[in-house]
Design an enzyme around this catalytic site. Structure first.
Site: not given
Length: 354
Positions: A19-20, A23, A25, A27, A133, A136
């Protein structure tokens, strides 16, 4: 060796598509073979660095103690081949970063999203947690109109003396750092309020308030507040100016922000439409009223309905934060001496987008 899709963690979580990544990890969408449901699994990539491992463990502890409809829920945690992972609820839909890649959002939509984020931050702050942190790409937009705040990986308990950062390292995403974060000073919940202010401003305008190389961006926010377009309604300008005050003590609390945004959202609700033709007979000109004036009234009403329909359309585009430009600018000589070292640390520590 990296963990890839099709991997099964602890004979339970079957990794599907990615999914993404950030820096520290990756996902994945995953399937829980025990409870037969889809979940999100966040797996740490860099395991050699004890600082990153400590942050990951801290995230698990923090998320496990938080329970709010505006926060991503932690379901499980574990370690596979010396790589820790978190299992969280799967939030379907784009990030706010992906939404903004299509441009600015309607003010009412921004107010509704901001209200939910501010309420989630207010809850976290009450639990002694500062996110640190807010950006968006850490805001997940669900199909049921919920906005979820994710990634407490670099959060810390307020007042906790144990630091999970290297000496002199500034933690957070450069484009959304509060001035005190950029200067390496003490971080309080007010930093989250500042970052949220920048996020809301970007959502309203479609532009980052402090673009450019991280160091240049950080220096500018130590000296100036973000520019607020004169086209913004007064209520928005007043709120954003307070949220992005350089002095942390001058900013409102997240709870106050949530209340203010709820009021703004209510003021921006369009008026209820008139009954449709199926429930109301067609109007006819009043005696003595020229037919041309009657037509103008109908045209104006039709134009209003079209405008409201267009305002309701929101383009959903899934993409990540546009990567900021990373320059090798030295700290300008004109920066006050007490900020020279922290800003240089910020410049040296940033190696890739977060």
């Amino acid at each position: 060796m990296g963990i890839e899709s099709a991997t099964v963690l602890d004979d339970r979580y079957r990794l599907l598509d990615e999914l993404g990544h950030g820096g520290m990890s990756d996902v994945f969408r995953a399937f829980d073979d025990v409870l037969k449901r889809e979940v999100a699994v966040k797996v740490l990539r860099e395991v050699e660095d004890p600082v990153l491992r400590a942050r990951f463990v801290a995230e698990a502890q923090l998320l496990a103690g938080l329970n709010h409809p505006g926060l991503v829920t932690l379901l499980d945690a574990g370690i596979r081949s010396d790589r820790p992972y978190l299992v969280m609820t799967l939030a379907e839909g784009p990030t706010l970063a992906g939404q903004l890649s299509a441009g600015a959002l309607p003010p009412r939509t921004v107010a509704e999203i901001g209200t939910q984020l501010a309420a989630a931050l207010a809850y976290a702050h009450e639990q002694g947690v500062t996110h640190r942190d807010v950006k968006p790409s850490n805001v997940l937009l669900c199909a049921d109109s919920r906005a979820l705040l994710a990634d407490f990986g670099i959060a810390r308990l307020a007042g906790d003396l144990e630091q999970h950062t290297r000496s002199g390292e500034t933690v957070g995403s450069p484009a959304y750092l509060a001035p005190e974060q950029a200067a390496g000073e003490a971080i309080t919940p007010a930093a989250d309020v500042y970052s949220l202010g920048l996020v809301l401003l970007e959502a309203l305008t479609g532009e980052r308030a402090f673009p450019g190389p991280p160091l240049e961006s950080a220096v500018r926010r130590l000296c100036t507040q973000p520019a607020l377009p004169a086209s913004l309604p007064r209520a928005w300008r007043d709120l954003l100016q307070a949220m992005t005050a350089r002095d942390p003590d001058a900013r409102p609390t997240a709870e106050d922000v949530a209340s203010a945004l709820a009021a703004v959202a209510n003021d921006l609700v369009p008026p209820a439409p008139e009954p449709s033709e199926s429930t109301q007979p067609m109007a006819v000109p009043r005696p003595g009223e020229p037919a041309s004036r009657h037509r103008r009234r109908w045209l104006l009403a039709a134009a209003l309905l079209v405008a409201l329909a267009l305002t309701a359309l929101v383009l959903v585009v899934t993409s990540r934060d546009p990567a900021p430009t990373y320059g090798r600018t030295d700290v300008p000589a004109g920066v006050p001496e007490q900020y020279q070292a922290p800003l240089q640390d910020l410049h040296d520590a940033i190696e890739e987008p977060q």
